[in-house]
Design a protein around this motif. Structure first.
Motif, short mmCIF file in Angstrom:
data_model
loop_
_atom_site.label_atom_id
_atom_site.label_comp_id
_atom_site.label_asym_id
_atom_site.label_seq_id
_atom_site.Cartn_x
_atom_site.Cartn_y
_atom_site.Cartn_z
N ALA A 14 0.82 -1.22 0.00
CA ALA A 14 0.00 0.00 0.00
C ALA A 14 0.85 1.26 0.00
O ALA A 14 0.30 2.36 0.07
CB ALA A 14 -0.92 -0.01 1.22
N SER A 15 2.17 1.12 -0.09
CA SER A 15 3.01 2.31 0.03
C SER A 15 3.17 3.07 -1.27
O SER A 15 3.70 4.18 -1.28
CB SER A 15 4.38 1.91 0.58
N SER A 16 2.70 2.49 -2.40
CA SER A 16 2.72 3.25 -3.65
C SER A 16 1.81 2.57 -4.67
O SER A 16 1.21 1.52 -4.37
CB SER A 16 4.15 3.38 -4.22
N GLY A 17 1.68 3.19 -5.82
CA GLY A 17 0.97 2.58 -6.95
C GLY A 17 -0.47 2.19 -6.65
O GLY A 17 -1.21 2.91 -5.98
N PHE A 18 -0.86 1.02 -7.17
CA PHE A 18 -2.25 0.55 -7.05
C PHE A 18 -2.70 0.44 -5.59
O PHE A 18 -3.81 0.86 -5.25
CB PHE A 18 -2.41 -0.83 -7.70
N ARG A 38 6.73 -2.40 3.32
CA ARG A 38 7.98 -2.27 4.06
C ARG A 38 8.27 -0.81 4.41
O ARG A 38 8.86 -0.52 5.43
CB ARG A 38 9.14 -2.83 3.22
N THR A 59 8.14 -11.39 2.24
CA THR A 59 9.11 -12.48 2.21
C THR A 59 9.34 -13.05 3.62
O THR A 59 10.07 -14.02 3.79
CB THR A 59 10.47 -12.05 1.61
N ALA A 85 1.44 -6.94 -3.37
CA ALA A 85 2.87 -6.63 -3.41
C ALA A 85 3.52 -7.38 -4.58
O ALA A 85 3.20 -8.54 -4.83
CB ALA A 85 3.53 -7.05 -2.10
N SER A 136 -1.28 -9.92 -13.73
CA SER A 136 -0.79 -9.04 -14.79
C SER A 136 -1.21 -9.58 -16.15
O SER A 136 -1.54 -10.78 -16.28
CB SER A 136 0.74 -8.99 -14.73
N TYR A 149 9.90 -12.50 -14.82
CA TYR A 149 8.77 -11.81 -14.19
C TYR A 149 7.45 -12.42 -14.66
O TYR A 149 6.57 -12.73 -13.85
CB TYR A 149 8.81 -10.30 -14.54
N VAL A 182 1.14 0.30 -16.76
CA VAL A 182 0.51 1.42 -16.05
C VAL A 182 1.61 2.21 -15.34
O VAL A 182 2.57 1.64 -14.82
CB VAL A 182 -0.51 0.89 -15.00
N1 NAP Z 1 2.42 -0.95 -13.01
C1 NAP Z 1 2.33 -1.91 -13.91
O1 NAP Z 1 2.60 -1.69 -15.09
C2 NAP Z 1 1.85 -3.28 -13.50
C3 NAP Z 1 1.32 -4.10 -14.50
C4 NAP Z 1 0.86 -5.38 -14.16
C5 NAP Z 1 0.93 -5.81 -12.84
N2 NAP Z 1 1.47 -5.00 -11.88
C6 NAP Z 1 1.50 -5.52 -10.50
O2 NAP Z 1 0.83 -4.62 -9.65
C7 NAP Z 1 1.28 -4.81 -8.31
C8 NAP Z 1 1.50 -3.45 -7.67
O3 NAP Z 1 2.51 -2.78 -8.40
P1 NAP Z 1 2.46 -1.22 -8.73
O4 NAP Z 1 2.37 -1.08 -10.20
O5 NAP Z 1 1.50 -0.52 -7.85
O6 NAP Z 1 3.99 -0.88 -8.37
P2 NAP Z 1 4.68 -0.02 -7.21
O7 NAP Z 1 4.20 1.39 -7.25
O8 NAP Z 1 6.13 -0.30 -7.34
O9 NAP Z 1 4.12 -0.70 -5.84
C9 NAP Z 1 4.56 -1.96 -5.42
C10 NAP Z 1 4.11 -2.18 -3.98
O10 NAP Z 1 4.52 -3.51 -3.59
C11 NAP Z 1 5.14 -3.41 -2.32
N3 NAP Z 1 6.15 -4.44 -2.10
C12 NAP Z 1 7.20 -4.77 -2.91
N4 NAP Z 1 7.94 -5.72 -2.31
C13 NAP Z 1 7.34 -5.99 -1.12
C14 NAP Z 1 7.63 -6.87 -0.04
N5 NAP Z 1 8.70 -7.67 -0.05
N6 NAP Z 1 6.79 -6.88 1.03
C15 NAP Z 1 5.73 -6.06 1.09
N7 NAP Z 1 5.41 -5.21 0.11
C16 NAP Z 1 6.22 -5.16 -0.97
C17 NAP Z 1 5.77 -2.02 -2.29
O11 NAP Z 1 5.89 -1.60 -0.94
P3 NAP Z 1 7.30 -1.47 -0.13
O12 NAP Z 1 8.38 -1.25 -1.14
O13 NAP Z 1 7.05 -0.32 0.80
O14 NAP Z 1 7.41 -2.77 0.60
C18 NAP Z 1 4.71 -1.19 -3.01
O15 NAP Z 1 3.75 -0.75 -2.09
C19 NAP Z 1 2.51 -5.70 -8.41
O16 NAP Z 1 2.15 -7.02 -8.03
C20 NAP Z 1 2.89 -5.67 -9.88
O17 NAP Z 1 3.53 -6.84 -10.31
C21 NAP Z 1 1.93 -3.75 -12.18
#
Ligand code: NAP
Length: 281
Positions: A14-18, A38, A59, A85, A136, A149, A182
């Motif tokens: 929840a710290s960024s993105g979706f 984290r 993890t 995540a 995805s 990935y 996205v």
């Molecule tokens: N954006 C795209 O183009 C896209 C497309 C398809 C699917 N997705 C999927 O959408 C999901 C969210 O991604 P997003 O696009 O919103 O990217 P993002 O802005 O990078 O956000 C990723 C989130 O996952 C968390 N995260 C990563 N590693 C973690 C861990 N070990 N433990 C707990 N939290 C963790 C991060 O929080 P912390 O770093 O604070 O832990 C962050 O809140 C992911 O599963 C990604 O694979 C994204």
């Protein structure tokens, strides 16, 4: 009966993105929101809006279990969980270190497993719950350069498909979110690892073409709004869809891949990547 407005929700990642978007939108609707990740500093805005913030690293099974136990102790229930995540680590199959591949599986696949296994005993005893998994478009297509990935997201597709059957009779829904490209923080992480990975000369053209293809795709890509709206719908709708394909590319690419067949579909991609590599753009 328990009413949706008082539902308790856990958003992992929840710290960024979706995840940040979904947590904010559900707070606005009056839900009790636990925001996990984290980076606690990146969830302070959510905390100011009323979210409970949990430090959770998917993890680390103990941190996942402790977070879920804290919610149950305080609320006595957990209605919806977003297993969201995840991160990308791009590069050719030969070149991404298996240590990095293992890390990616630990977050994207086993991380979802840890969250799901921690919440299910509670959802089973409630006989109610929704598990919303962010997969995805890469659950269905895998272009050269994102193979590891994509394999993690293919794995999630299998997990979600089986899980849905296993828990449906317990009153638990499993919903899959499938975004395409996205604009979040995802691309900078994924492309950073691509730049840091050493590739043999034989792959350089493919890597350059892939990088340019992805950079252009993310630059043209939508913001997170529609994906966030679909994720909110997944928790709030009386009957959620099983899968939400939230962007144009997520809707068209799996369909095109089936229509054209793999040889032609990926052949077109390779020709495109080659021309991008040669164009100097
Ligand atoms: N954006 C795209 O183009 C896209 C497309 C398809 C699917 N997705 C999927 O959408 C999901 C969210 O991604 P997003 O696009 O919103 O990217 P993002 O802005 O990078 O956000 C990723 C989130 O996952 C968390 N995260 C990563 N590693 C973690 C861990 N070990 N433990 C707990 N939290 C963790 C991060 O929080 P912390 O770093 O604070 O832990 C962050 O809140 C992911 O599963 C990604 O694979 C994204």
């Amino acid at each position: 009966m328990h009413s949706a407005r008082t539902d308790t929700v856990l958003v992992v990642g929840a710290s960024s993105g979706f995840g940040a978007g979904v947590a904010a939108a559900l707070l606005e609707r009056g839900y009790t929101v636990y925001a996990a990740g984290r980076r606690l500093d990146r969830m302070q805005t959510l905390a100011a809006r009323g979210a409970q913030v949990l430090r959770m690293d998917v993890t680390d099974a103990a941190s996942v279990a402790a977070g879920v136990e804290r919610i149950i102790a305080a609320q006595g229930r957990l209605d919806h969980v977003y297993a969201n995540a995840g991160y990308g680590s791009y590069g050719m199959i030969e070149s991404v270190s298996l240590e990095e591949v293992r890390r990616q599986y630990d977050v994207n696949v086993f991380g979802v497993g840890r969250v799901v296994q921690a919440v299910l005993p509670h959802m089973r005893s409630q006989r109610r719950g929704r598990i919303i998994i962010t997969a995805s478009v890469a659950s269905h297509v895998a272009i050269a350069g994102m193979g590891w990935y994509a394999s993690t997201k293919h794995a999630l597709d299998g997990v979600a498909t089986a899980l849905r059957q296993e828990v449906a009779h317990l009153g638990i829904d499993v919903v899959v979110i499938e975004p395409g490209m996205v604009q979040t923080e995802f691309d900078s992480v994924a492309l950073d690892t691509l730049k840091r990975t050493d590739h043999p000369e034989a792959y350089h053209r493919l890597v350059t073409g892939f990088r340019r293809f992805m950079e252009a795709g993310y630059a043209r890509g939508p913001g997170p709004e529609r994906t966030v709206a679909a994720m909110v719908h997944a928790a709030t709708a009386r009957r959620p869809r099983r899968v939400y394909r939230t962007t144009m590319d997520a809707r068209t690419l799996p369909w095109l891949r089936t229509l054209l067949g793999g040889r032609l579909f990926y052949g077109i991609y390779l020709a495109w990547a080659r021309s991008l590599a040669e164009s100097g753009r």
